[in-house]
Design a protein around this motif. Structure first.
Motif, PDB file in Angstrom:
ATOM      1  N   ARG A 169       0.828  -1.194   0.000  1.00  0.00           N
ATOM      2  CA  ARG A 169       0.000   0.000   0.000  1.00  0.00           C
ATOM      3  C   ARG A 169       0.866   1.248   0.000  1.00  0.00           C
ATOM      4  N   TYR A 214      -9.531  -0.691  -4.376  1.00  0.00           N
ATOM      5  CA  TYR A 214      -9.236  -0.164  -3.044  1.00  0.00           C
ATOM      6  C   TYR A 214     -10.053   1.099  -2.764  1.00  0.00           C
ATOM      7  N   THR A 238     -10.806  -4.735   3.749  1.00  0.00           N
ATOM      8  CA  THR A 238     -10.407  -4.696   2.345  1.00  0.00           C
ATOM      9  C   THR A 238      -9.546  -5.905   1.988  1.00  0.00           C
TER      10      THR A 238
END
Length: 308
Positions: free
Chosen positions: A119, A187, A200
């Motif tokens: 991320r 996302y 998620t």
């Protein structure tokens, strides 16, 4: 009519070889087929010798100098001797436990760490990734590893069989690359729906990552199942040995099945049959699992490696 001609022309263009690729000659095709047959034979012949020797009567093995290509009579005496021995059965359950628990913990840690590093904007993500890659380029030696395990009090515990190698850097890089290849729109949609990072991960990322997780899980499982060195290095109690450590001791030194081992009849004169039986028993679990994972193998590894 023109549509049919256009479709035919399109198929011809698709099937046509590029200009730099010549039509393979007969000699080339024969050479490729011969090489493939030889490669397959180099794998199958030794495997068959192991299986046949484990199923052959002891006298035939002795007469042939320690092996048998085709048993005169098929017998499971070697397998009965091995599986009725407490040392081997206990080691088999130890290996199964270590492989299952170790694979689960390794997958959990690898997925969580790979997701965090995949991320953008994670605090300290880049330094942590560089540190992980540094350990991949410069792995610790045997003595530092032993000192760390000893300092953590894990000597003569099953934790020493998988904690020191809980996360494999190569597997981590592959999973991270796969996560980075997931479209960012997914996302963003999850964030708009109010999903946190864990939600998620479990509802969007993991269902899309079955291929890479299956392949990495196979890597971990095979690694734990085949490992014998950590049993020798960290375990002083032989009753805690996994199957591969017992197999190594018995095959290389003629030891490992303990004083409880005793063969009757012709098997007492042909310990090679028992050695081969142990090898077959140690190989069967991986052979049973691999066909279910094989279809994910190429897709999972290539996608993760290319995206990283």
């Amino acid at each position: 009519m023109s549509d049919l001609l256009g479709k035919k022309r399109g198929r011809e263009l698709r099937d046509a070889r590029p200009a730099w690729r010549e039509e393979p000659r007969t000699v080339t095709r024969v050479a490729k087929a011969t090489a493939m047959v030889l490669a397959v034979a180099m794998v199958l012949v030794p495997l068959w010798l192991v299986i046949a020797t484990s199923l052959a009567p002891g006298q035939q093995i002795v007469d042939n100098g320690g092996w048998a290509f085709w048993p005169d009579t098929w017998t499971f005496g070697a397998y009965d001797t091995v599986l009725s021995n407490q040392v081997t059965t206990r080691a088999l359950f130890v290996s199964l436990g270590v492989a299952v628990l170790g694979t689960f913990l390794s997958l959990t840690c690898t997925v969580l760490l790979a997701y965090a590093l995949a991320r953008p904007g994670v605090v300290g993500g880049k330094p942590v990734m560089l540190l992980i890659l540094f350990t991949f380029l410069f792995p610790p030696g045997i003595i530092p590893t032993y000192l760390v395990v000893h300092g953590l009090g894990m000597i003569d515990t099953y934790w020493a069989l998988f904690v020191p190698v809980l996360v494999n850097v190569f597997n981590l890089v592959v999973v991270r690359g796969f996560f980075q290849g997931i479209p960012e729109e997914l996302y963003e949609a999850a964030r708009l729906d109010g999903a946190g990072e864990l939600r998620t991960l479990f509802t969007i990322v993991l269902p899309l990552s079955k291929a890479v997780i299956a392949v990495v899980g196979l890597f971990y499982a095979v690694g734990y199942w085949n490992d014998f060195f950590r049993g020798v290095m960290f375990l002083n109690d032989t009753s805690m040995y996994p199957l591969q450590t017992v197999l190594r001791g018995y095959v290389t030194q003629g030891e490992g099945l303990g004083s409880e081992f005793s063969a009757e009849g012709s098997l007492a004169q042909a310990p090679q049959a028992i050695k081969m039986a142990v090898v077959v028993i140690a190989t069967i679990p991986i052979l049973c699992v691999y066909p279910f994972i094989q279809r994910y193998f190429t897709k999972g590894v290539l996608t993760g490696a290319i995206k990283s």
